[in-house]
Design a protein around this motif. Structure first.
Motif, PDB file in Angstrom:
ATOM      1  N   VAL A 199       0.950  -1.085  -0.177  1.00 28.87           N
ATOM      2  CA  VAL A 199       0.071   0.083   0.002  1.00 28.87           C
ATOM      3  C   VAL A 199       0.838   1.232  -0.063  1.00 28.87           C
ATOM      4  O   VAL A 199       0.625   2.188  -0.718  1.00 28.87           O
ATOM      5  N   ALA A 200       1.785   1.187   0.630  1.00 28.65           N
ATOM      6  CA  ALA A 200       2.960   2.333   0.984  1.00 28.65           C
ATOM      7  C   ALA A 200       3.579   2.729  -0.543  1.00 28.65           C
ATOM      8  O   ALA A 200       3.635   3.798  -1.154  1.00 28.65           O
ATOM      9  N   ALA A 201       3.926   1.464  -1.099  1.00 28.47           N
ATOM     10  CA  ALA A 201       4.541   1.619  -2.223  1.00 28.47           C
ATOM     11  C   ALA A 201       3.526   2.018  -3.758  1.00 28.47           C
ATOM     12  O   ALA A 201       3.941   2.859  -4.378  1.00 28.47           O
ATOM     13  N   MET A 202       2.161   1.724  -3.513  1.00 34.11           N
ATOM     14  CA  MET A 202       1.190   2.107  -4.235  1.00 34.11           C
ATOM     15  C   MET A 202       0.967   3.743  -4.361  1.00 34.11           C
ATOM     16  O   MET A 202       0.917   4.410  -5.046  1.00 34.11           O
ATOM     17  N   ARG A 203       0.780   4.167  -3.082  1.00 35.51           N
ATOM     18  CA  ARG A 203       0.617   5.673  -2.758  1.00 35.51           C
ATOM     19  C   ARG A 203       2.018   6.371  -3.008  1.00 35.51           C
ATOM     20  O   ARG A 203       1.811   7.399  -3.793  1.00 35.51           O
ATOM     21  N   ALA A 204       3.332   5.931  -2.814  1.00 38.00           N
ATOM     22  CA  ALA A 204       4.595   6.388  -3.441  1.00 38.00           C
ATOM     23  C   ALA A 204       4.453   6.856  -4.702  1.00 38.00           C
ATOM     24  O   ALA A 204       4.982   7.661  -5.500  1.00 38.00           O
ATOM     25  N   LYS A 205       4.173   5.702  -5.371  1.00 32.97           N
ATOM     26  CA  LYS A 205       4.154   5.722  -7.190  1.00 32.97           C
ATOM     27  C   LYS A 205       3.209   6.668  -7.693  1.00 32.97           C
ATOM     28  O   LYS A 205       3.386   7.460  -8.520  1.00 32.97           O
ATOM     29  N   ALA A 206       1.944   6.756  -6.908  1.00 37.03           N
ATOM     30  CA  ALA A 206       1.024   7.431  -7.415  1.00 37.03           C
ATOM     31  C   ALA A 206       1.400   9.056  -7.236  1.00 37.03           C
ATOM     32  O   ALA A 206       1.126   9.757  -8.093  1.00 37.03           O
ATOM     33  N   ASP A 207       1.885   9.237  -5.921  1.00 38.75           N
ATOM     34  CA  ASP A 207       2.409  10.465  -5.771  1.00 38.75           C
ATOM     35  C   ASP A 207       3.395  10.975  -6.641  1.00 38.75           C
ATOM     36  O   ASP A 207       3.769  12.137  -7.095  1.00 38.75           O
ATOM     37  N   GLN A 208       4.372  10.075  -7.123  1.00 42.98           N
ATOM     38  CA  GLN A 208       5.427  10.367  -7.883  1.00 42.98           C
ATOM     39  C   GLN A 208       5.097  10.678  -9.425  1.00 42.98           C
ATOM     40  O   GLN A 208       5.272  11.715  -9.894  1.00 42.98           O
ATOM     41  N   ILE A 209       3.788   9.910  -9.881  1.00 39.62           N
ATOM     42  CA  ILE A 209       3.290  10.427 -11.125  1.00 39.62           C
ATOM     43  C   ILE A 209       2.560  11.683 -10.958  1.00 39.62           C
ATOM     44  O   ILE A 209       2.634  12.577 -11.973  1.00 39.62           O
ATOM     45  N   ARG A 210       1.718  11.937  -9.984  1.00 41.63           N
ATOM     46  CA  ARG A 210       1.161  13.178  -9.670  1.00 41.63           C
ATOM     47  C   ARG A 210       2.128  14.497  -9.678  1.00 41.63           C
ATOM     48  O   ARG A 210       1.853  15.340 -10.522  1.00 41.63           O
ATOM     49  N   THR A 211       3.310  14.230  -9.206  1.00 38.44           N
ATOM     50  CA  THR A 211       4.175  15.127  -9.026  1.00 38.44           C
ATOM     51  C   THR A 211       4.796  15.349 -10.454  1.00 38.44           C
ATOM     52  O   THR A 211       4.989  16.598 -10.810  1.00 38.44           O
ATOM     53  N   ALA A 212       5.329  14.537 -11.020  1.00 42.57           N
ATOM     54  CA  ALA A 212       5.848  14.519 -12.460  1.00 42.57           C
ATOM     55  C   ALA A 212       4.856  15.446 -13.525  1.00 42.57           C
ATOM     56  O   ALA A 212       5.328  16.034 -14.164  1.00 42.57           O
ATOM     57  N   GLU A 213       3.520  14.896 -13.411  1.00 45.18           N
ATOM     58  CA  GLU A 213       2.554  15.663 -14.324  1.00 45.18           C
ATOM     59  C   GLU A 213       2.267  16.938 -13.843  1.00 45.18           C
ATOM     60  O   GLU A 213       2.097  17.803 -14.707  1.00 45.18           O
ATOM     61  N   MET A 214       2.174  17.404 -12.547  1.00 49.61           N
ATOM     62  CA  MET A 214       2.182  18.560 -12.021  1.00 49.61           C
ATOM     63  C   MET A 214       3.288  19.688 -12.556  1.00 49.61           C
ATOM     64  O   MET A 214       3.430  20.467 -12.952  1.00 49.61           O
ATOM     65  N   GLU A 215       4.674  18.972 -12.612  1.00 48.88           N
ATOM     66  CA  GLU A 215       5.639  19.875 -12.988  1.00 48.88           C
ATOM     67  C   GLU A 215       5.497  19.941 -14.650  1.00 48.88           C
ATOM     68  O   GLU A 215       5.880  20.996 -15.044  1.00 48.88           O
ATOM     69  N   LYS A 216       5.088  19.230 -15.495  1.00 48.30           N
ATOM     70  CA  LYS A 216       4.829  19.453 -16.686  1.00 48.30           C
ATOM     71  C   LYS A 216       3.848  20.345 -16.871  1.00 48.30           C
ATOM     72  O   LYS A 216       3.908  21.415 -17.748  1.00 48.30           O
ATOM     73  N   ALA A 217       2.680  20.392 -16.263  1.00 49.39           N
ATOM     74  CA  ALA A 217       1.693  21.341 -16.343  1.00 49.39           C
ATOM     75  C   ALA A 217       2.063  22.901 -15.846  1.00 49.39           C
ATOM     76  O   ALA A 217       1.918  23.851 -16.644  1.00 49.39           O
TER      77      ALA A 217
END
Length: 276
Positions: free
Chosen positions: A166-184
């Motif tokens: 569960v921790a890894a799922m949340r960490a990966k989701a947040d990494q994706i979220r952060t990366a997409e936020m940077e692009k935007a």
């Protein structure tokens, strides 16, 4: 047996073992009678008891609550008449006669005397057999309990894998979220810090809501039988066993003014700032 008195007739090994067992269960006083007085003394001393002359056996029998007889005699040494005489001094208190000799020492007719309870080897074997059967049944119950607890423990061990998953799922989701936020954010300009925080909180809330149901169900099912298969499936579907992507988020952190030296900012109801 607490506070009771026993009279042991015979000073052999069986007599000693029986007396030892009864004393360990609370018998207060041990009387020992044997044709050889010295042997009676030796056995009595082992239990801080009293040796009595064989000739005085029936004069002292009324003092005993339990009589254990184990001699090598080939005939009855305790008769119905002797027991009836001893019972006159018992004042209505019961007397238990236990005959562990082979052949028997005590006349079976002694059991006909009022308040006298006679048991022999056959009776004791029946009790032992009954107790053994009961112990076997209890042992089977104990084995079933142990088996159930072992299964529960094994499932619990397997369920522990869900925590890092569960921790890894949340960490990966947040990494994706952060990366997409940077692009935007590279395409957006002129946003105030408050607006940036709002966007950050909004995306964080979306990630949390998307992950809430699957992670909750994963936690609940992980402790069930074969629950580890669901954990493995989640790790496969989210590609959690692959190499973790390089940490990103420097631009977003910079724009939000969240360097290591900067204190954490206040949050709104949609999230707790950068990182979900």
């Amino acid at each position: 047996l607490e506070g009771r008195t026993i009279l042991v007739l015979g000073a052999g090994k069986m007599s000693e073992l029986t007396a030892k067992h009864l004393v360990s269960n609370g018998v207060r006083k041990v009387l020992v009678a044997n044709r050889t007085y010295e042997r009676a003394q030796e056995l009595a001393e082992k239990f801080s008891g009293e040796a009595i002359l064989y000739e005085d056996l029936f004069d002292r029998m009324h003092e005993a609550d339990i009589v254990i007889s184990s001699t090598a005699a080939t005939h009855y040494v305790i008769s119905k008449e002797r027991v009836a005489g001893a019972m006159k001094g018992r004042r209505g208190n019961p007397l238990f006669l236990i005959d562990i000799a082979m052949p028997r020492d005590i006349d079976p007719a002694c059991g006909d005397v009022g308040d006298v309870y006679l048991y022999n080897i056959d009776d004791l074997n029946g009790v032992v057999s009954s107790n053994l059967d009961e112990r076997m049944r209890e042992a089977e119950k104990a084995e079933k309990i142990i088996e159930d607890e072992m299964n529960t423990f094994e499932r619990w061990l397997e369920s522990l894998e869900v925590v890092p998953t569960v921790a890894a799922m949340r960490a990966k989701a947040d990494q994706i979220r952060t990366a997409e936020m940077e692009k935007a954010l590279k395409r957006l300009s002129g946003l105030s810090e408050k607006e940036l925080q709002t966007v950050d909180a909004l995306t964080c809330a979306i990630v949390n809501k998307m992950l809430h149901e699957p992670t909750s169900r994963l936690k609940n099912i992980a402790a069930e039988k074969d629950g580890y298969e669901y954990v493995e499936a989640a790790r496969y579907l989210y590609a959690l066993d692959e190499a973790a992507p390089k940490e990103r988020g420097g631009l977003l952190r910079s724009l939000l003014g969240r360097s290591k030296e900067a204190p954490k900012t206040a949050t709104n109801e949609m999230g707790d700032g950068l990182g979900c």
